[in-house]
Design a protein around this motif. Structure first.
Motif, PDB file in Angstrom:
ATOM      1  N   LYS A   1      35.266  33.934  25.808  1.00  0.00           N
ATOM      2  CA  LYS A   1      36.391  34.798  25.433  1.00  0.00           C
ATOM      3  C   LYS A   1      36.942  35.566  26.634  1.00  0.00           C
ATOM      4  O   LYS A   1      38.144  35.728  26.779  1.00  0.00           O
ATOM      5  N   SER A   2      36.042  36.062  27.474  1.00  0.00           N
ATOM      6  CA  SER A   2      36.478  36.747  28.685  1.00  0.00           C
ATOM      7  C   SER A   2      35.368  36.670  29.722  1.00  0.00           C
ATOM      8  O   SER A   2      34.183  36.635  29.376  1.00  0.00           O
ATOM      9  N   VAL A   3      35.755  36.651  30.999  1.00  0.00           N
ATOM     10  CA  VAL A   3      34.773  36.556  32.062  1.00  0.00           C
ATOM     11  C   VAL A   3      35.300  37.270  33.297  1.00  0.00           C
ATOM     12  O   VAL A   3      36.485  37.212  33.611  1.00  0.00           O
ATOM     13  N   SER A   4      34.383  37.973  33.963  1.00  0.00           N
ATOM     14  CA  SER A   4      34.731  38.658  35.210  1.00  0.00           C
ATOM     15  C   SER A   4      33.571  38.496  36.171  1.00  0.00           C
ATOM     16  O   SER A   4      32.441  38.852  35.863  1.00  0.00           O
ATOM     17  N   VAL A   5      33.858  37.933  37.343  1.00  0.00           N
ATOM     18  CA  VAL A   5      32.821  37.705  38.353  1.00  0.00           C
ATOM     19  C   VAL A   5      33.107  38.604  39.547  1.00  0.00           C
ATOM     20  O   VAL A   5      34.222  38.599  40.082  1.00  0.00           O
ATOM     21  N   ASN A   6      32.121  39.386  39.950  1.00  0.00           N
ATOM     22  CA  ASN A   6      32.271  40.281  41.095  1.00  0.00           C
ATOM     23  C   ASN A   6      31.463  39.754  42.261  1.00  0.00           C
ATOM     24  O   ASN A   6      30.237  39.704  42.205  1.00  0.00           O
ATOM     25  N   PHE A   7      32.184  39.347  43.311  1.00  0.00           N
ATOM     26  CA  PHE A   7      31.512  38.784  44.478  1.00  0.00           C
ATOM     27  C   PHE A   7      30.621  39.810  45.167  1.00  0.00           C
ATOM     28  O   PHE A   7      29.504  39.505  45.580  1.00  0.00           O
ATOM     29  N   SER A   8      31.103  41.052  45.261  1.00  0.00           N
ATOM     30  CA  SER A   8      30.382  42.089  46.020  1.00  0.00           C
ATOM     31  C   SER A   8      28.986  42.337  45.459  1.00  0.00           C
ATOM     32  O   SER A   8      28.020  42.456  46.199  1.00  0.00           O
ATOM     33  N   THR A   9      28.898  42.433  44.124  1.00  0.00           N
ATOM     34  CA  THR A   9      27.607  42.738  43.506  1.00  0.00           C
ATOM     35  C   THR A   9      26.853  41.484  43.080  1.00  0.00           C
ATOM     36  O   THR A   9      25.696  41.564  42.695  1.00  0.00           O
ATOM     37  N   GLY A  10      27.536  40.322  43.125  1.00  0.00           N
ATOM     38  CA  GLY A  10      26.883  39.082  42.714  1.00  0.00           C
ATOM     39  C   GLY A  10      26.602  39.017  41.237  1.00  0.00           C
ATOM     40  O   GLY A  10      25.626  38.402  40.805  1.00  0.00           O
ATOM     41  N   LYS A  11      27.480  39.652  40.427  1.00  0.00           N
ATOM     42  CA  LYS A  11      27.255  39.693  38.989  1.00  0.00           C
ATOM     43  C   LYS A  11      28.462  39.159  38.224  1.00  0.00           C
ATOM     44  O   LYS A  11      29.598  39.271  38.671  1.00  0.00           O
TER      45      LYS A  11
END
Length: 818
Positions: free
Chosen positions: A153-163
């Protein structure tokens, strides 16, 4: 240093605020405001129980107008009954008539230029650790790939925190499998104490094997070995090192992403097609080595948060009757008694009920000197019991402890994009496709018009493809910000995001609330003068009047009277007179306690005490006059002492580049001048009512300063909000301060403020260095393509090498010290 009085109320009323219940008044006002903000949503819920609500945290709002924009934008959505956004707390409440109405909210907020995350999410919403990302384009590729999955439904990937934060209806195993398709590794966090680190020994071995094959092929080309054998060795090396990026490139193209894997794979395959097998193999091998080194380097920045997670022990000794039982901290409830032995870490927040010890609070507050603790004192999870066994009554569950909140706030902060990072990301989105198209044009047009051979221009086009990825530029800001925020957290300072880190680096003036910030905030009675009756009678009346006030000066009078064993009188009809004092009816007569202005307004002669009051005020002390409508009974003098660390902290701030240090106080001119001189502030604003502090901040801003305000996060809320940067002091154990301020000093002193300012300036410097270095390297590579000086492997080295240098430069912030 010359103190300059900037009294914005030269002809205004003098206020000593001695008996004013300012803090409680502000709290009442605050709670009233919160009530009003949520009233409509609550009314809808009460009138229609079938209405469902969701709470969100909204990011990127920079003024109250943003909150209004979001409210208006979301209110237009179907089935949304009410939207309320609180700018101060960055939280949003949404009431809707059905659950499906919540689905488009996050997308709609992104269209408005903001982002939001659910606080009480529906569905299968989870956080995953992602290993193997080496730049933010990798994060975008994962998002795009997963968005093609109907279960997501929704996704958010944060490169800085690796999450990765994702809401999905399928299983976690399905999501992990999908992420592995695109060449990365996803995993759920093992526990709250630690996060798994990426281990890829097999991958490292393959890269080494690939390098060995390239070396053998290169050596073979100078011997009698068949050229075909060298080519085969190069081809095998390409497959070994290039399989992962090629697979990632396939899924990136499928999800319409143009990341480094696509560009590098295209360049390598193109090199092979024109017979440059050594170039192609070297490109892939250098890319694999660069990725490995970048990943290892970035892991160091993420370790700053993992180290915080490891501070609090996972188990504790719980007292059950006369026995001690070891339990997981997740199983311990509020009210349980835990026992902490000398040398052990305290596992949960609590209150000491038995024992005395010194506690090292450095992991939370950054203070290097242990703090003495005894019965009744609060202690925090992750701090160290130096000596003496302690029985502690648990006051917070494991997820609510101060260290847990610090971890959550730091992670949220690292996920926020600073203005510079947001700009660079937008630039990269435009730059990469333009250069990609130029590369295709370069491959086709020049040879068509007979400006060279097809092979020559095809090779130059491949070089341009490699140069098209702005990896070093994109990575220049987030790694620096994550490193700086991690450093600050380790030193007892919470910086709420890259935006505030950047703002702190530009501050030219800092305003300080006097009471409790520059001073101890614990004033003591120094003198008493009686005109009628005894000192005991004066103190008894004062105790009765001030006992209902929460102001520090009122508390000091109450404490002084109690210490002397003075009993209070029977009082009634208590009334707070804002900015002047208090009144109450005692034995049928109205008594007053307050500043001289109060008695002047009541037309009560101060002739008998005028000279005494002036003498006391000239010494920097505050006076509280006690009397009735007919006469003055006596005067009580109260003084506050400056903190030992205030003067040294302000001197250090001046050395760190802050041009102006300013004190804001409601005290009279004499008191303000004395404290300003002792604290070494450049300027002071005296005789201010609480709302006047906002005008003082605006005055500094109008003079061209970027202003930070330092206060306690509660009483100084309007001034903290008006300033360019709000800094709260004494955040340990103070939820409100941690929630509302932009930067929180966990210790109850200013020791770490100079470090914060220096760290912020250093971060800005490193970000600028990274950006300029990345741009210069790219420009140089582009220029060298056309005369033919740049080879394909040099282009790869310029990209991965530049990214690695940028990362290593940013990591220096982790070790930055005062």
């Amino acid at each position: 240093m010359t103190n300059q009085c900037c009294n914005s109320h030269k002809n205004s009323e003098k206020t000593c605020c001695s008996s004013t219940v300012q803090s409680s008044t502000k709290q009442e006002k605050s709670s009233c405001c919160n009530h009003n903000e949520q009233q409509t949503v609550s009314t809808i819920l009460n009138s229609n129980p079938s209405v469902e609500t969701m709470s969100y945290r909204v990011h990127s709002m920079d003024c109250a107008a943003c909150a209004l924009t979001i409210e208006k934008g979301l209110s237009k959505l179907k089935d949304i009954d009410e939207v309320k956004v609180n700018f101060s707390t960055a939280k949003m409440q949404v009431a809707a008539s059905n659950a499906d109405a919540f689905l488009p909210i996050e997308t709609e907020i992104q269209k408005l230029g903001y982002s939001a995350e659910p606080l009480n999410s529906r569905g299968n919403f989870k956080t995953y650790e992602i290993a193997g990302m080496d730049c933010s384009s990798c994060a975008k590729s994962i998002e795009n790939h997963l968005n093609t999955n109907p279960a997501v439904k929704s996704v958010s990937v944060n490169f800085s925190t690796g999450k990765m934060k994702i809401e999905h209806s399928n299983t976690a195993e399905d999501i992990i499998a999908e992420v592995s398709k695109i060449g990365y590794k996803a995993s759920l966090p093992v526990n709250k104490q630690s996060s798994p680190k990426a281990k890829n020994k097999n991958g490292n071995a393959l890269v080494m094997l690939s390098g060995a094959l390239i070396a053998l092929g290169f050596i073979g080309s100078f011997s009698d070995i068949s050229p075909l054998l060298s080519t085969i060795l190069y081809a095998i090396a390409m497959v070994i090192s290039g399989y992962k990026p090629a697979r990632s490139a396939f899924y990136a193209i499928k999800s319409r992403s143009l990341d480094m894997n696509v560009l590098m794979s295209t360049a390598a395959i193109g090199a092979a097609l024109i017979g440059e097998w050594l170039e192609g193999a070297t490109v892939v091998w250098l890319f694999a080595i660069g990725n490995y080194l970048q990943t290892k380097s970035i892991e160091r920045t993420r370790d700053s948060i993992r180290n915080l997670m490891d501070l609090a022990p996972p188990e504790a000794w719980v007292k059950v009757d006369s026995d001690l039982i070891k339990k997981s901290v997740e199983e311990i409830n509020i009210g349980d008694i835990i026992v902490v032995k000398p040398g052990e870490k305290i596992p949960l927040d609590g209150e000491i009920i038995l024992g005395e010890s010194s506690v090292n609070q450095a992991p939370i507050t950054g203070e290097s000197i242990p703090v003495d603790k005894s019965i009744g004192d609060s202690v925090y999870a992750g701090t160290i019991n130096e000596h003496g066994s302690l029985d502690i009554k648990v006051t917070k569950l494991v997820e609510d402890t101060t260290i847990s909140k610090i971890i959550n706030l730091v992670e949220e902060a690292q996920e926020q994009k600073a203005p510079t990072e947001a700009f660079v990301d937008k630039f990269a989105k435009i730059y990469t496709p333009i250069v990609f198209i130029l590369a295709l044009v370069m491959m086709v047009l020049p040879p068509l018009f007979r400006f060279g051979t097809w092979g020559e221009w095809f090779y130059k086009g491949l070089e341009l493809l490699v140069v098209a990825c702005p990896c070093a530029l994109v990575i220049s800001t987030p790694v620096a910000i994550v490193s700086a925020i991690g450093n600050a957290a380790k030193n007892g300072v919470l910086i709420k995001g890259g935006t505030f880190l950047e703002k702190a680096g530009t501050i030219t003036a800092i305003a300080f609330d006097k009471t409790g910030t520059l001073t101890e905030g614990k004033p003591k009675v120094s003198d008493t003068k009686t005109l009628t009756g005894s000192e005991g009678e004066l103190l008894s009346i004062a105790l009765t009047l001030e006992d209902h006030s929460t102001h520090p000066i009122a508390k000091s009078i109450v404490g002084y009277a109690n210490k002397k064993g003075i009993p209070p009188k029977h009082g009634e009809l208590f009334k707070n007179i804002v900015g002047k004092g208090v009144q109450a009816t005692i034995e049928g007569e109205i008594y007053y306690a307050g500043n001289p202005k109060l008695f002047e307004e009541l037309h009560i002669s101060l002739a008998e005490v005028k000279k005494y009051v002036q003498d006391i005020q000239s010494k920097g002390k505050t006076v509280v006059i006690i009397g009735t409508k007919h006469s003055i009974i006596g005067v009580i003098a109260v003084s506050d002492t400056i903190r030992e660390t205030s003067a040294s902290a302000l001197n250090a701030l001046e050395q760190s580049g802050v041009q102006q240090t300013v004190m804001l106080t409601g005290d009279n001119e004499g008191t303000a001048k004395l404290i300003a001189s002792e604290a070494n502030v450049h300027r002071y604003f005296a005789e201010l009512l609480p709302e006047d502090k906002v005008d003082a901040i605006k005055k500094l801003q109008n003079e061209g300063h970027h202003v930070a305000m330092v206060g306690d996060g509660i009483n100084d809320a309007p001034a903290l909000a008006t300033a360019d940067l709000g800094i709260a002091m004494g955040g340990a154990g103070t939820d409100t301060a941690m929630e509302t301020a932009d930067i929180v000093l966990m210790a109850d002193n200013l020791d770490k403020l100079p470090h914060t300012m220096k760290l912020s300036r250093k971060a800005l410097t490193i970000i600028k260095q990274n950006i300029w270095f990345s741009i210069i390297i790219k420009a140089a590579a582009l220029v060298l393509i056309f005369p033919g000086f740049l080879t394909l492997w040099m282009a790869v080295l310029s990209d991965t090498g530049a990214a690695l240098i940028v990362i290593l430069n940013s990591i220096r912030l982790l070790k930055f010290k005062e």
